[in-house]
Motif scaffolding. Sequence first.
Motif, PDB file in Angstrom:
ATOM      1  N   LEU A  60       0.825  -1.207   0.000  1.00 19.10           N
ATOM      2  CA  LEU A  60       0.000   0.000   0.000  1.00 19.10           C
ATOM      3  C   LEU A  60       0.863   1.262   0.000  1.00 19.10           C
ATOM      4  N   ALA A  63       1.851   1.629  -3.568  1.00 21.56           N
ATOM      5  CA  ALA A  63       0.702   1.981  -4.407  1.00 21.56           C
ATOM      6  C   ALA A  63       0.271   3.427  -4.189  1.00 21.56           C
ATOM      7  N   LYS A  71      -5.659   4.930  -2.286  1.00 24.85           N
ATOM      8  CA  LYS A  71      -4.601   4.069  -1.777  1.00 24.85           C
ATOM      9  C   LYS A  71      -3.969   4.658  -0.510  1.00 24.85           C
TER      10      LYS A  71
END
Length: 225
Positions: A60, A63, A71
Amino acid sequence: MTTLPELLDLNLNGYSINDFIVFVNIIADKTAAHPALKEYPEYFTSPEKLREKAALLGQLRDAAANGDREKKAEKVAAWEETKLAVIMNGKHITMLSLHRNDPSILLNTGFNLKQKQSGKPTSASSTDLLAETPGLALKYVQSASGPLAGAFTVVITRAKNKATTELQMSDNPSDESSWKSQGIYAKSRIEYKGQQSEKRLYFKARYHQEGGVSPWSQAVNILVL
């Protein structure tokens, strides 16, 4: 009103996301190896689950690096969820130590011990570790016939007694991704054995204090015999 004593430092707010991911993996490794933590209550997060949470947090983080708000929100939520899991594990370790009247359970958990506050701080206790860096020296392990092959000791010179120090090792110091955490220690000597001969290894260290970290020390190196 009686409250649960704060025996472990469970303040996780000072970590960057990268340092927190490293910390969670250290907690997972220490939990897996801890003799008193072989069975868990249902609220306790196992080493495998901790590693999964750390891996998800890393995904994460990457991202969200392009500015994706969704995100970023997922990253923050996963970070808070993982913090809670780590804190609950720490509380369980504290309760187990108190229940068994065994302070040794608090050791080698990956958590720092909570430092007791003194009414009259001395010059040693008032040292700001976040402005200092540990001293490192690497020494070969000696036997009666000379240095032991593949063995050496990392000696940490601490600016303050009982300071906790994070150690990293690399065989390619110019590549940041090659630095691997070796753990967070309250001791000053860490012995290595069975290392690959004729390989040069590099070490650096930094202090942890009240959720914050100091700058990294200068790297030192040793050629494994």
